[in-house]
Design an enzyme around this catalytic site. Structure first.
Site, short mmCIF file in Angstrom:
data_model
loop_
_atom_site.label_atom_id
_atom_site.label_comp_id
_atom_site.label_asym_id
_atom_site.label_seq_id
_atom_site.Cartn_x
_atom_site.Cartn_y
_atom_site.Cartn_z
N GLU A 58 3.93 -11.45 -6.18
CA GLU A 58 2.70 -11.53 -7.17
C GLU A 58 2.99 -10.93 -8.52
OE1 GLU A 58 3.14 -9.22 -4.63
OE2 GLU A 58 2.10 -7.47 -4.91
N GLY A 86 0.74 -1.15 -0.11
CA GLY A 86 -0.17 0.01 -0.06
C GLY A 86 0.98 1.12 0.09
N HIS A 138 7.59 -8.06 -4.07
CA HIS A 138 6.18 -8.32 -4.75
C HIS A 138 6.37 -9.68 -5.46
CE1 HIS A 138 4.18 -4.66 -3.55
NE2 HIS A 138 5.49 -3.93 -3.69
N ASP A 191 -17.12 -12.31 -20.89
CA ASP A 191 -18.20 -12.61 -19.60
C ASP A 191 -19.48 -12.59 -19.71
OD1 ASP A 191 -15.32 -11.98 -18.57
OD2 ASP A 191 -15.78 -9.77 -18.44
N LYS A 242 -11.05 -13.19 -14.82
CA LYS A 242 -11.21 -13.32 -16.03
C LYS A 242 -10.65 -14.67 -16.38
CE LYS A 242 -12.03 -11.16 -20.00
NZ LYS A 242 -13.04 -10.04 -20.11
N CYS A 278 5.22 -6.48 1.29
CA CYS A 278 5.66 -4.75 1.47
C CYS A 278 4.92 -4.19 2.57
CB CYS A 278 5.25 -4.34 0.03
SG CYS A 278 5.85 -2.89 -0.37
N TYR A 279 4.10 -3.18 2.22
CA TYR A 279 3.45 -2.34 3.50
C TYR A 279 2.86 -3.32 4.54
CZ TYR A 279 0.54 0.50 6.26
OH TYR A 279 -0.18 1.24 7.10
#
Ligand code: XMP
Length: 507
Positions: free
Chosen positions: A167, A54, A165, A223, A363, A81-82
Protein backbone atom coordinates in the site's frame (compact mmCIF):
# COMPACT_ATOMS: atom_id res chain seq x y z
CA UNK A 1 -25.20 -4.92 -6.02
CA UNK A 2 -22.15 -2.73 -5.38
CA UNK A 3 -18.83 -4.54 -5.11
CA UNK A 4 -17.45 -4.05 -1.61
CA UNK A 5 -14.15 -4.95 0.04
CA UNK A 6 -13.81 -4.98 3.81
CA UNK A 7 -10.41 -3.97 5.11
CA UNK A 8 -10.13 -5.52 8.56
CA UNK A 9 -8.16 -3.17 10.76
CA UNK A 10 -5.57 -4.81 12.99
CA UNK A 11 -4.18 -1.48 14.17
CA UNK A 12 -1.32 -0.67 11.77
CA UNK A 13 -0.38 2.87 10.78
CA UNK A 14 -1.20 2.59 7.07
CA UNK A 15 -4.60 0.95 7.20
CA UNK A 16 -6.45 3.81 5.59
CA UNK A 17 -4.01 3.64 2.74
CA UNK A 18 -5.07 0.08 2.02
CA UNK A 19 -8.72 1.12 1.88
CA UNK A 20 -7.78 3.94 -0.49
CA UNK A 21 -5.71 1.71 -2.73
CA UNK A 22 -8.72 -0.57 -3.11
CA UNK A 23 -10.92 2.34 -4.14
CA UNK A 24 -8.26 3.59 -6.54
CA UNK A 25 -8.42 0.14 -8.09
CA UNK A 26 -12.18 0.70 -8.61
CA UNK A 27 -13.84 -1.12 -5.71
CA UNK A 28 -15.69 0.50 -2.83
CA UNK A 29 -13.96 -0.34 0.47
CA UNK A 30 -14.68 0.03 4.16
CA UNK A 31 -12.18 -0.05 7.00
CA UNK A 32 -13.70 -2.04 9.85
CA UNK A 33 -12.21 -2.88 13.22
CA UNK A 34 -10.78 -6.42 13.49
CA UNK A 35 -13.24 -7.59 16.16
CA UNK A 36 -16.38 -6.41 14.34
CA UNK A 37 -19.30 -8.87 14.32
CA UNK A 38 -19.50 -11.04 11.24
CA UNK A 39 -22.84 -9.49 10.19
CA UNK A 40 -21.17 -6.07 10.03
CA UNK A 41 -18.38 -7.51 7.91
CA UNK A 42 -20.83 -9.23 5.57
CA UNK A 43 -22.90 -6.03 5.17
CA UNK A 44 -25.25 -5.84 2.21
CA UNK A 45 -22.62 -7.21 -0.10
CA UNK A 46 -19.09 -8.49 0.29
CA UNK A 47 -16.57 -9.23 -2.45
CA UNK A 48 -13.29 -9.76 -0.55
CA UNK A 49 -11.52 -9.19 2.75
CA UNK A 50 -8.09 -7.65 3.31
CA UNK A 51 -6.44 -7.99 6.71
CA UNK A 52 -4.08 -5.17 7.60
CA UNK A 53 -0.78 -4.94 9.40
CA UNK A 54 -0.62 -4.13 13.11
CA UNK A 55 1.73 -3.74 16.04
CA UNK A 56 1.01 -7.07 17.76
CA UNK A 57 3.02 -10.27 17.69
CA UNK A 58 0.80 -13.17 16.56
CA UNK A 59 1.51 -15.48 19.54
CA UNK A 60 1.49 -12.88 22.32
CA UNK A 61 -1.34 -12.82 24.76
CA UNK A 62 -4.13 -10.50 23.69
CA UNK A 63 -2.87 -10.36 20.08
CA UNK A 64 -5.60 -8.93 17.90
CA UNK A 65 -7.90 -11.47 16.29
CA UNK A 66 -11.06 -11.55 14.22
CA UNK A 67 -14.03 -13.88 13.97
CA UNK A 68 -12.50 -16.72 11.96
CA UNK A 69 -15.84 -17.26 10.26
CA UNK A 70 -14.45 -14.69 7.79
CA UNK A 71 -12.55 -17.58 6.17
CA UNK A 72 -15.82 -19.40 5.43
CA UNK A 73 -17.73 -16.55 3.81
CA UNK A 74 -16.81 -17.72 0.32
CA UNK A 75 -14.81 -14.56 -0.54
CA UNK A 76 -11.05 -14.29 -1.12
CA UNK A 77 -8.92 -13.08 1.80
CA UNK A 78 -5.60 -11.25 1.58
CA UNK A 79 -3.47 -10.63 4.67
CA UNK A 80 -0.81 -7.94 4.77
CA UNK A 81 2.10 -8.11 7.28
CA UNK A 82 0.43 -8.91 10.63
CA UNK A 83 -2.61 -9.96 8.55
CA UNK A 84 -0.46 -12.60 6.85
CA UNK A 85 0.97 -13.77 10.18
CA UNK A 86 -2.53 -14.01 11.60
CA UNK A 87 -3.55 -16.23 8.68
CA UNK A 88 -0.45 -18.37 9.26
CA UNK A 89 -1.39 -18.76 12.91
CA UNK A 90 -5.02 -19.66 12.17
CA UNK A 91 -4.09 -22.28 9.55
CA UNK A 92 -1.21 -23.82 11.50
CA UNK A 93 1.93 -22.29 9.98
CA UNK A 94 4.89 -21.10 12.05
CA UNK A 95 5.87 -17.54 12.90
CA UNK A 96 9.10 -16.41 14.53
CA UNK A 97 10.72 -13.12 15.32
CA UNK A 98 13.77 -12.44 13.20
CA UNK A 99 17.08 -11.50 14.90
CA UNK A 100 17.20 -8.36 12.79
CA UNK A 101 14.17 -6.28 12.02
CA UNK A 102 13.57 -6.06 8.27
CA UNK A 103 12.85 -2.41 7.62
CA UNK A 104 12.77 -0.24 4.51
CA UNK A 105 13.32 -0.87 0.80
CA UNK A 106 13.91 -4.59 0.29
CA UNK A 107 14.77 -6.67 -2.77
CA UNK A 108 12.22 -9.43 -3.35
CA UNK A 109 11.95 -12.48 -5.61
CA UNK A 110 8.43 -13.15 -6.86
CA UNK A 111 7.22 -16.35 -8.49
CA UNK A 112 5.05 -15.82 -11.57
CA UNK A 113 1.89 -15.72 -9.46
CA UNK A 114 -0.78 -13.42 -11.00
CA UNK A 115 -0.81 -11.28 -7.82
CA UNK A 116 2.56 -9.84 -8.80
CA UNK A 117 2.06 -9.12 -12.51
CA UNK A 118 3.50 -5.71 -13.36
CA UNK A 119 5.21 -5.12 -10.00
CA UNK A 120 8.86 -4.12 -9.54
CA UNK A 121 11.29 -6.12 -7.42
CA UNK A 122 11.61 -3.67 -4.53
CA UNK A 123 9.10 -3.69 -1.69
CA UNK A 124 8.70 -1.88 1.62
CA UNK A 125 9.20 -4.04 4.70
CA UNK A 126 8.56 -3.12 8.31
CA UNK A 127 8.39 -6.13 10.62
CA UNK A 128 9.94 -8.03 13.50
CA UNK A 129 8.07 -11.32 13.08
CA UNK A 130 7.69 -13.31 9.89
CA UNK A 131 6.23 -16.58 8.69
CA UNK A 132 8.93 -19.25 8.82
CA UNK A 133 6.73 -22.12 7.61
CA UNK A 134 3.64 -21.73 5.44
CA UNK A 135 0.57 -23.61 6.69
CA UNK A 136 -0.54 -26.88 5.04
CA UNK A 137 -2.06 -26.16 1.63
CA UNK A 138 -0.26 -22.81 1.25
CA UNK A 139 2.61 -22.31 -1.22
CA UNK A 140 5.37 -19.75 -0.71
CA UNK A 141 5.17 -17.36 -3.68
CA UNK A 142 7.84 -14.77 -2.80
CA UNK A 143 11.00 -14.51 -0.72
CA UNK A 144 13.63 -12.03 0.42
CA UNK A 145 17.06 -12.62 1.95
CA UNK A 146 15.69 -12.42 5.48
CA UNK A 147 12.26 -13.81 4.82
CA UNK A 148 11.82 -17.18 3.08
CA UNK A 149 8.03 -16.89 3.00
CA UNK A 150 7.48 -13.26 2.00
CA UNK A 151 4.11 -14.15 0.46
CA UNK A 152 1.94 -17.26 0.34
CA UNK A 153 -1.16 -18.51 -1.40
CA UNK A 154 -3.76 -21.20 -0.94
CA UNK A 155 -5.55 -21.30 -4.29
CA UNK A 156 -8.20 -23.72 -3.12
CA UNK A 157 -9.43 -21.59 -0.22
CA UNK A 158 -8.44 -18.37 -2.01
CA UNK A 159 -6.48 -17.13 0.99
CA UNK A 160 -3.31 -15.09 0.39
CA UNK A 161 -0.70 -13.31 2.46
CA UNK A 162 2.05 -10.79 1.77
CA UNK A 163 4.65 -9.76 4.34
CA UNK A 164 5.48 -6.45 2.61
CA UNK A 165 3.44 -3.25 2.46
CA UNK A 166 2.11 -2.98 -1.08
CA UNK A 167 0.00 0.00 0.00
CA UNK A 168 2.90 2.44 0.49
CA UNK A 169 4.45 4.20 -2.47
CA UNK A 170 7.92 2.89 -1.52
CA UNK A 171 6.86 -0.50 -2.90
CA UNK A 172 7.49 -0.40 -6.65
CA UNK A 173 4.14 -0.52 -8.46
CA UNK A 174 2.47 -1.67 -5.26
CA UNK A 175 -0.89 -0.52 -6.60
CA UNK A 176 -0.62 -3.33 -9.17
CA UNK A 177 -0.94 -5.89 -6.40
CA UNK A 178 -4.33 -4.53 -5.37
CA UNK A 179 -5.51 -4.40 -8.99
CA UNK A 180 -4.32 -7.94 -9.55
CA UNK A 181 -5.97 -9.21 -6.39
CA UNK A 182 -9.30 -7.56 -7.19
CA UNK A 183 -9.37 -8.27 -10.92
CA UNK A 184 -7.52 -11.55 -11.42
CA UNK A 185 -8.10 -13.28 -8.08
CA UNK A 186 -11.53 -11.94 -7.10
CA UNK A 187 -12.83 -11.44 -10.68
CA UNK A 188 -14.42 -8.09 -9.81
CA UNK A 189 -15.63 -5.50 -12.32
CA UNK A 190 -13.82 -2.65 -10.54
CA UNK A 191 -16.18 0.07 -11.77
CA UNK A 192 -16.51 2.24 -8.64
CA UNK A 193 -15.72 5.96 -8.98
CA UNK A 194 -16.49 8.81 -6.56
CA UNK A 195 -17.14 11.20 -9.44
CA UNK A 196 -20.31 9.20 -10.24
CA UNK A 197 -21.75 9.52 -6.75
CA UNK A 198 -23.27 12.98 -7.23
CA UNK A 199 -26.88 11.95 -7.93
CA UNK A 200 -26.91 9.27 -5.25
CA UNK A 201 -25.61 11.71 -2.60
CA UNK A 202 -28.02 14.48 -3.58
CA UNK A 203 -30.95 12.06 -3.39
CA UNK A 204 -29.96 10.88 0.06
CA UNK A 205 -29.55 14.48 1.34
CA UNK A 206 -33.08 15.27 0.06
CA UNK A 207 -34.44 12.17 1.74
CA UNK A 208 -32.79 13.08 5.04
CA UNK A 209 -33.50 16.81 5.17
CA UNK A 210 -36.96 17.02 3.60
CA UNK A 211 -38.22 20.59 4.00
CA UNK A 212 -36.13 21.38 7.09
CA UNK A 213 -33.34 23.94 7.37
CA UNK A 214 -29.60 23.28 7.34
CA UNK A 215 -26.80 25.40 8.73
CA UNK A 216 -23.18 24.80 7.82
CA UNK A 217 -19.78 26.09 8.84
CA UNK A 218 -17.67 26.88 5.78
CA UNK A 219 -13.93 26.98 6.31
CA UNK A 220 -12.83 27.67 2.77
CA UNK A 221 -11.37 24.19 2.59
CA UNK A 222 -12.15 21.57 0.00
CA UNK A 223 -14.32 19.33 2.17
CA UNK A 224 -16.73 21.88 3.55
CA UNK A 225 -16.99 23.50 0.11
CA UNK A 226 -17.88 20.29 -1.68
CA UNK A 227 -20.32 19.33 1.09
CA UNK A 228 -22.02 22.73 0.88
CA UNK A 229 -22.37 22.64 -2.89
CA UNK A 230 -23.93 19.18 -2.65
CA UNK A 231 -26.45 20.34 -0.06
CA UNK A 232 -27.11 23.50 -2.04
CA UNK A 233 -27.90 21.39 -5.12
CA UNK A 234 -30.11 19.16 -3.00
CA UNK A 235 -32.12 21.67 -0.97
CA UNK A 236 -31.12 25.13 -2.27
CA UNK A 237 -32.25 28.03 -0.09
CA UNK A 238 -32.99 25.78 2.89
CA UNK A 239 -29.27 25.98 3.70
CA UNK A 240 -27.33 28.91 5.21
CA UNK A 241 -23.56 28.83 5.57
CA UNK A 242 -21.49 30.66 8.15
CA UNK A 243 -17.88 31.61 7.55
CA UNK A 244 -15.99 32.57 10.71
CA UNK A 245 -13.03 34.88 10.15
CA UNK A 246 -10.95 34.03 13.21
CA UNK A 247 -8.12 36.33 12.23
CA UNK A 248 -5.78 33.39 11.65
CA UNK A 249 -6.29 33.25 7.90
CA UNK A 250 -3.76 33.86 5.15
CA UNK A 251 -3.39 37.12 3.25
CA UNK A 252 -6.69 38.19 1.60
CA UNK A 253 -8.16 34.78 2.36
CA UNK A 254 -11.42 35.91 3.93
CA UNK A 255 -12.30 38.12 0.97
CA UNK A 256 -11.23 35.53 -1.59
CA UNK A 257 -13.25 32.81 0.06
CA UNK A 258 -16.36 34.97 0.33
CA UNK A 259 -16.08 35.99 -3.31
CA UNK A 260 -15.96 32.40 -4.56
CA UNK A 261 -18.77 31.17 -2.33
CA UNK A 262 -21.04 34.09 -2.91
CA UNK A 263 -20.37 35.10 -6.50
CA UNK A 264 -19.25 31.88 -8.16
CA UNK A 265 -21.08 29.19 -6.23
CA UNK A 266 -24.14 31.32 -5.31
CA UNK A 267 -24.22 29.94 -1.78
CA UNK A 268 -26.25 31.63 0.90
CA UNK A 269 -23.33 32.66 3.14
CA UNK A 270 -22.69 35.00 6.07
CA UNK A 271 -19.25 36.14 7.21
CA UNK A 272 -18.64 36.69 10.91
CA UNK A 273 -15.76 38.92 11.92
CA UNK A 274 -14.45 37.29 15.11
CA UNK A 275 -10.82 38.33 14.78
CA UNK A 276 -10.53 40.22 18.05
CA UNK A 277 -12.27 37.52 20.05
CA UNK A 278 -9.86 34.82 18.97
CA UNK A 279 -6.71 36.90 19.36
CA UNK A 280 -7.59 38.00 22.86
CA UNK A 281 -8.35 34.40 23.89
CA UNK A 282 -4.97 33.34 22.49
CA UNK A 283 -2.95 36.11 24.15
CA UNK A 284 0.07 34.68 25.95
CA UNK A 285 -0.73 31.06 25.09
CA UNK A 286 2.33 29.17 23.84
CA UNK A 287 1.46 25.47 24.05
CA UNK A 288 0.26 24.08 20.68
CA UNK A 289 -2.44 21.77 22.03
CA UNK A 290 -3.78 24.52 24.23
CA UNK A 291 -4.00 26.83 21.22
CA UNK A 292 -5.96 24.17 19.33
CA UNK A 293 -8.32 23.70 22.24
CA UNK A 294 -8.99 27.41 22.68
CA UNK A 295 -9.63 27.90 18.97
CA UNK A 296 -11.90 24.86 18.79
CA UNK A 297 -13.98 26.05 21.74
CA UNK A 298 -14.19 29.64 20.63
CA UNK A 299 -15.27 28.51 17.20
CA UNK A 300 -18.19 26.65 18.70
CA UNK A 301 -19.21 29.67 20.80
CA UNK A 302 -19.21 31.96 17.74
CA UNK A 303 -21.08 29.45 15.66
CA UNK A 304 -23.73 28.92 18.36
CA UNK A 305 -24.32 32.64 18.68
CA UNK A 306 -24.61 33.16 14.96
CA UNK A 307 -26.94 30.26 14.35
CA UNK A 308 -29.15 31.53 17.18
CA UNK A 309 -29.29 34.90 15.44
CA UNK A 310 -30.46 33.16 12.30
CA UNK A 311 -33.30 31.55 14.21
CA UNK A 312 -31.66 28.13 14.32
CA UNK A 313 -31.96 25.16 11.99
CA UNK A 314 -32.83 21.51 12.35
CA UNK A 315 -29.72 20.15 10.67
CA UNK A 316 -26.04 20.87 10.92
CA UNK A 317 -23.89 20.31 7.85
CA UNK A 318 -20.43 18.90 8.46
CA UNK A 319 -17.67 18.32 5.93
CA UNK A 320 -16.61 15.15 7.73
CA UNK A 321 -14.65 12.82 5.47
CA UNK A 322 -13.85 9.14 5.87
CA UNK A 323 -10.45 9.57 7.59
CA UNK A 324 -12.21 11.67 10.29
CA UNK A 325 -14.75 8.88 10.77
CA UNK A 326 -12.06 6.24 10.98
CA UNK A 327 -9.82 8.24 13.28
CA UNK A 328 -12.57 9.12 15.70
CA UNK A 329 -13.43 5.44 15.92
CA UNK A 330 -9.97 4.22 16.86
CA UNK A 331 -8.79 4.59 20.41
CA UNK A 332 -5.54 2.66 20.03
CA UNK A 333 -3.61 5.20 17.94
CA UNK A 334 -1.73 7.70 20.09
CA UNK A 335 -2.70 11.37 19.80
CA UNK A 336 0.05 13.25 18.04
CA UNK A 337 -2.05 16.36 17.53
CA UNK A 338 -5.67 16.83 18.47
CA UNK A 339 -6.89 17.97 15.08
CA UNK A 340 -9.61 20.47 15.52
CA UNK A 341 -11.64 20.23 12.36
CA UNK A 342 -13.38 23.53 11.74
CA UNK A 343 -16.42 21.57 10.67
CA UNK A 344 -16.13 19.40 13.77
CA UNK A 345 -18.86 20.94 15.89
CA UNK A 346 -20.30 18.91 18.73
CA UNK A 347 -23.65 17.27 18.11
CA UNK A 348 -25.25 18.60 21.27
CA UNK A 349 -25.58 22.23 20.22
CA UNK A 350 -29.23 22.06 19.47
CA UNK A 351 -29.62 20.27 16.14
CA UNK A 352 -31.90 17.39 15.30
CA UNK A 353 -29.26 15.76 13.20
CA UNK A 354 -26.08 16.00 11.21
CA UNK A 355 -25.79 16.07 7.44
CA UNK A 356 -22.47 14.52 6.49
CA UNK A 357 -22.60 13.74 2.78
CA UNK A 358 -18.87 13.02 2.47
CA UNK A 359 -18.44 10.75 5.47
CA UNK A 360 -17.55 7.72 3.39
CA UNK A 361 -15.13 9.49 1.02
CA UNK A 362 -11.39 9.99 1.03
CA UNK A 363 -9.86 13.37 0.18
CA UNK A 364 -8.96 12.51 -3.40
CA UNK A 365 -12.51 11.27 -3.93
CA UNK A 366 -13.93 14.50 -2.51
CA UNK A 367 -11.83 16.34 -5.07
CA UNK A 368 -13.04 14.15 -7.95
CA UNK A 369 -16.62 14.72 -6.81
CA UNK A 370 -15.98 18.46 -6.49
CA UNK A 371 -14.77 18.61 -10.09
CA UNK A 372 -17.82 16.69 -11.27
CA UNK A 373 -20.03 19.24 -9.43
CA UNK A 374 -18.38 22.04 -11.42
CA UNK A 375 -16.61 23.65 -8.45
CA UNK A 376 -13.72 25.82 -9.72
CA UNK A 377 -10.51 23.85 -10.18
CA UNK A 378 -8.56 26.26 -7.95
CA UNK A 379 -10.89 25.64 -5.03
CA UNK A 380 -10.98 21.89 -5.50
CA UNK A 381 -7.20 21.72 -5.57
CA UNK A 382 -6.64 24.15 -2.72
CA UNK A 383 -3.95 22.91 -0.40
CA UNK A 384 -5.22 21.75 2.99
CA UNK A 385 -5.30 24.46 5.62
CA UNK A 386 -5.52 23.55 9.31
CA UNK A 387 -8.56 24.62 11.32
CA UNK A 388 -6.46 26.59 13.85
CA UNK A 389 -4.92 28.38 10.88
CA UNK A 390 -1.83 30.52 11.30
CA UNK A 391 -1.95 30.13 15.10
CA UNK A 392 -0.01 26.87 14.77
CA UNK A 393 2.44 28.47 12.32
CA UNK A 394 3.43 31.20 14.74
CA UNK A 395 5.54 29.22 17.18
CA UNK A 396 4.83 30.30 20.74
CA UNK A 397 2.39 33.08 21.56
CA UNK A 398 0.39 34.64 18.76
CA UNK A 399 0.30 38.39 18.20
CA UNK A 400 -0.98 40.55 15.35
CA UNK A 401 2.59 41.74 14.59
CA UNK A 402 3.87 38.19 14.20
CA UNK A 403 0.85 37.24 12.11
CA UNK A 404 1.51 40.19 9.80
CA UNK A 405 5.09 39.01 9.16
CA UNK A 406 3.93 35.46 8.65
CA UNK A 407 1.11 36.43 6.26
CA UNK A 408 3.39 38.50 4.03
CA UNK A 409 6.13 35.87 3.86
CA UNK A 410 3.54 33.17 3.19
CA UNK A 411 1.95 35.18 0.39
CA UNK A 412 5.35 35.68 -1.27
CA UNK A 413 6.12 31.97 -1.00
CA UNK A 414 2.77 31.06 -2.50
CA UNK A 415 3.21 33.52 -5.36
CA UNK A 416 6.59 32.05 -6.21
CA UNK A 417 5.36 28.46 -6.06
CA UNK A 418 2.55 29.41 -8.41
CA UNK A 419 4.89 31.25 -10.78
CA UNK A 420 7.15 28.20 -10.87
CA UNK A 421 4.12 26.07 -11.80
CA UNK A 422 4.52 23.87 -8.73
CA UNK A 423 1.19 24.49 -6.94
CA UNK A 424 -0.37 21.14 -7.73
CA UNK A 425 2.82 19.09 -7.52
CA UNK A 426 3.21 20.11 -3.88
CA UNK A 427 0.67 18.88 -1.32
CA UNK A 428 1.09 21.70 1.16
CA UNK A 429 3.41 24.69 1.36
CA UNK A 430 3.60 27.56 3.80
CA UNK A 431 5.92 29.63 5.92
CA UNK A 432 6.46 29.44 9.67
CA UNK A 433 7.17 32.29 12.05
CA UNK A 434 9.85 30.70 14.19
CA UNK A 435 10.11 33.47 16.77
CA UNK A 436 13.90 33.06 16.77
CA UNK A 437 16.18 35.96 15.93
CA UNK A 438 19.64 35.82 14.41
CA UNK A 439 22.32 38.30 13.45
CA UNK A 440 22.64 39.42 9.85
CA UNK A 441 24.06 42.23 7.78
CA UNK A 442 22.01 44.37 5.43
CA UNK A 443 23.34 47.47 3.66
CA UNK A 444 26.52 47.41 5.80
CA UNK A 445 24.47 47.44 8.99
CA UNK A 446 24.07 44.76 11.61
CA UNK A 447 20.57 43.33 11.90
CA UNK A 448 19.08 41.18 14.63
CA UNK A 449 15.82 39.87 13.20
CA UNK A 450 13.53 36.91 12.79
CA UNK A 451 13.99 33.59 10.99
CA UNK A 452 11.21 32.47 8.67
CA UNK A 453 10.89 28.74 8.06
CA UNK A 454 9.74 27.54 4.65
CA UNK A 455 7.88 24.22 4.53
CA UNK A 456 6.76 22.36 1.41
CA UNK A 457 5.82 18.69 1.24
CA UNK A 458 4.62 16.17 -1.28
CA UNK A 459 2.08 13.58 -0.22
CA UNK A 460 -1.11 11.87 -1.24
CA UNK A 461 -2.83 11.83 2.12
CA UNK A 462 -0.84 13.82 4.71
CA UNK A 463 -0.13 10.62 6.66
CA UNK A 464 3.33 10.21 5.21
CA UNK A 465 5.10 13.04 3.42
CA UNK A 466 8.38 13.81 1.72
CA UNK A 467 9.85 17.30 1.77
CA UNK A 468 9.44 18.81 -1.67
CA UNK A 469 12.50 19.13 -3.89
CA UNK A 470 11.85 22.72 -4.95
CA UNK A 471 14.54 23.81 -7.44
CA UNK A 472 17.34 25.86 -5.88
CA UNK A 473 16.64 28.78 -8.22
CA UNK A 474 13.08 28.99 -6.90
CA UNK A 475 14.23 28.68 -3.28
CA UNK A 476 16.78 31.43 -3.88
CA UNK A 477 14.14 33.76 -5.25
CA UNK A 478 11.80 32.98 -2.32
CA UNK A 479 14.53 33.73 0.19
CA UNK A 480 15.59 36.95 -1.54
CA UNK A 481 12.04 38.20 -1.78
CA UNK A 482 11.06 37.37 1.79
CA UNK A 483 14.16 39.01 3.26
CA UNK A 484 13.91 41.97 0.86
CA UNK A 485 10.18 42.59 1.23
CA UNK A 486 9.17 41.54 4.74
CA UNK A 487 10.32 43.87 7.51
CA UNK A 488 12.01 42.22 10.52
CA UNK A 489 13.09 39.08 8.66
CA UNK A 490 16.78 38.56 7.94
CA UNK A 491 17.05 34.79 7.46
CA UNK A 492 15.08 32.07 5.68
CA UNK A 493 15.53 28.33 6.29
CA UNK A 494 14.09 25.41 4.34
CA UNK A 495 12.68 22.46 6.28
CA UNK A 496 14.07 19.16 4.97
CA UNK A 497 12.19 16.83 7.31
CA UNK A 498 9.89 14.09 6.08
CA UNK A 499 6.93 12.64 7.99
CA UNK A 500 7.57 10.51 9.92
CA UNK A 501 9.66 11.45 11.85
CA UNK A 502 8.46 15.06 11.50
CA UNK A 503 4.92 16.30 11.04
CA UNK A 504 3.74 18.72 8.37
CA UNK A 505 2.97 21.62 10.68
CA UNK A 506 5.63 22.70 13.15
CA UNK A 507 3.22 22.76 16.07
P1 XMP B 1 0.52 17.18 10.70
O1 XMP B 1 1.11 18.47 11.11
O2 XMP B 1 -0.09 16.39 11.84
O3 XMP B 1 -0.70 17.56 9.76
O4 XMP B 1 1.45 16.32 9.87
C1 XMP B 1 -1.40 16.70 8.91
C2 XMP B 1 -2.44 17.53 8.19
O5 XMP B 1 -3.41 18.03 9.10
C3 XMP B 1 -3.40 19.45 9.13
N1 XMP B 1 -3.54 19.85 10.53
C4 XMP B 1 -4.70 20.21 11.06
N2 XMP B 1 -5.93 20.34 10.51
N3 XMP B 1 -6.75 21.03 12.59
C5 XMP B 1 -6.95 20.77 11.29
O6 XMP B 1 -8.09 20.93 10.81
C6 XMP B 1 -5.55 20.91 13.22
O7 XMP B 1 -5.41 21.15 14.42
C7 XMP B 1 -4.48 20.49 12.40
N4 XMP B 1 -3.16 20.26 12.65
C8 XMP B 1 -2.61 19.87 11.48
C9 XMP B 1 -2.09 19.86 8.52
O8 XMP B 1 -2.16 21.16 7.94
C10 XMP B 1 -1.87 18.77 7.50
O9 XMP B 1 -2.64 19.00 6.35
Amino acid sequence: MRERVVVLDFGGQYNQLIARRVREAGVYSELITHDAPIERIKGESLSAIIMTGGPDSAYEEGAKACDNAVFSLGVPVLGICYGMQYIAKVFGGAIASAPIREYGHTKIRFTDHPLFTGMGDVVWMNHNDSVTRAPEGFAAIASTCACPVAAFADEERKVYGIQFHAEVTHTQNGQKLFENFLKSVCNLKCDYSAANLKDELIASIRAQVGDKRVIGALSGGVDSSVASVLVHEAVGAQMTCIFVDHGLLRENEADDVMRVYHDTLSLNIIKVDARERFLSKLAGITEPEQKRKIIGEEFIRVFEEESKKLGGAEYLLQGTIYPDVIESGTSSASTIKSHHNVGGLPKDIGFVGLVEPLRMLFKDEVRALGESLGIPHELVWRQPFPGPGLAIRVLGDVTEDKLAILRRSDAIFREEVKTAGLSEAIWQYFTVFTGMRTVGVMGDLRTYDYIIGVRAVTSTDAMTVEWAEIPYSVLRRISERIIGEVPHVNRVVYDITSKPPGTIEWE
